[in-house]
Design an enzyme around this catalytic site. Structure first.
Site, PDB file in Angstrom:
ATOM      1  N   SER A 161       0.864  -1.167   0.000  1.00  0.00           N
ATOM      2  CA  SER A 161       0.000   0.000   0.000  1.00  0.00           C
ATOM      3  C   SER A 161       0.907   1.226   0.000  1.00  0.00           C
ATOM      4  CB  SER A 161      -0.943  -0.018   1.214  1.00  0.00           C
ATOM      5  OG  SER A 161      -1.807   1.098   1.210  1.00  0.00           O
ATOM      6  N   TYR A 176      -4.844   7.341  -7.240  1.00  0.00           N
ATOM      7  CA  TYR A 176      -3.744   6.608  -6.610  1.00  0.00           C
ATOM      8  C   TYR A 176      -4.026   6.407  -5.119  1.00  0.00           C
ATOM      9  CZ  TYR A 176       0.994   5.326  -5.215  1.00  0.00           C
ATOM     10  OH  TYR A 176       2.086   4.666  -4.696  1.00  0.00           O
ATOM     11  N   LYS A 180      -4.617   2.733  -3.130  1.00  0.00           N
ATOM     12  CA  LYS A 180      -3.807   2.285  -2.002  1.00  0.00           C
ATOM     13  C   LYS A 180      -4.651   2.087  -0.740  1.00  0.00           C
ATOM     14  CE  LYS A 180       0.095   1.990  -4.155  1.00  0.00           C
ATOM     15  NZ  LYS A 180       0.755   0.671  -4.348  1.00  0.00           N
TER      16      LYS A 180
END
Length: 270
Positions: A161, A176, A180
């Site tokens: 992550s 993004y 994550k």
């Protein structure tokens, strides 16, 4: 295909560069046989030449179920089992607000980073469920109380992550960050679902790390971006890939048999 047995086996996606490469190298230093998987097969083979133990390079597209399943099958055909997996394959995207991010770019980032981890978990766990639990070093635990004695696991998985998955990150594309954060949800859910089966699932959350991916981002960024990013880290520098690799290998080891469903920040004080 010949099968190599005896050493523990680690599978690393995104193993062709950066954190994935550093982790494959570290696994090999610790005595693991390694499956180095990457969409860029020449880069995976380059990593393979750096390893001190037997390994294979596998081309994989983590967005495709057939490709991920084939990767796991190839690993088992060659080594007999998968003891550890590090799901590190990922992509970044150029910074843009939610309004300015194209839909296809959101789909691309989520496809690699989130769906890719989900597919890897799906097929890695399916294989691990078929494996007998392994106790790596009984002597290490012989004098410990029963409550903490390591009884062996079928497998251990770590997902990559990011610190951007833990909260808003100004200047970082929302797709993004979302991808994550999704990885953390997948990590926690998989850990709970398979804890009693002897499979541990954890995640690492690095801050900015000095990798070729970062270099590509900085090449296209405005002047002063690197200095600005460094200044946000209390330690005054970026992480080295090897520092993240050490954390991944620790989470996969028998040093933390009661640790599952957790995320480990590697963020230099952030």
């Amino acid at each position: 295909m010949a099968t190599i047995r005896g050493k523990p086996v680690a599978l690393v996606t995104g193993g062709g560069s950066g954190i994935g490469r550093a982790t494959a190298v570290r696994f090999a230093e610790l005595g693991y046989s390694c499956v180095v998987a990457d969409i860029d097969e020449p880069s995976a083979k380059e990593t393979l030449r750096m390893l001190q133990t037997p390994g294979i390079a596998v081309q994989v597209d983590v967005t495709m179920a057939t490709s991920v399943e084939a990767m796991v099958t190839t690993a088992v055909q060659h080594f007999g089992r998968i003891d550890c997996a590090f799901n590190c394959a990922g992509v970044v995207t150029k910074n843009a607000t939610i309004v300015d991010t194209p839909e296809d770019e959101f789909d691309r980032v989520m496809g690699v980073n989130a769906k890719g981890v989900w597919l890897c978990l799906k097929y890695e766990i399916a294989q691990m469920l078929q494996q007998e639990p392994v106790m790596s070093d009984p002597a290490k635990w012989v004098d410990k109380p029963d409550v903490c004695r390591f009884r062996g696991v079928r497998g251990s998985i770590v997902n990559a992550s990011s610190i951007t998955g833990l909260g808003p990150a100004p200047g970082i594309n929302a797709s993004y960050c979302a991808s994550k954060a999704a990885i953390l949800g997948l990590t926690q859910t998989a850990a709970v679902e398979y804890a009693k089966e002897g499979i541990r699932v954890n995640a690492v959350c690095p801050a900015v790390t000095a990798t070729p991916m970062l270099d590509r981002v900085l090449e296209k960024a405005p002047p002063g971006t690197e200095e600005n990013l460094v200044s946000k880290h209390p330690v005054g520098r970026f992480a080295a890939p090897e520092e993240v690799a050490e954390a991944v290998c620790w989470l996969c080891s028998d040093a933390c048999p009661f640790t599952t469903g957790e995320h480990l920040k590697i963020a230099g004080g952030l």
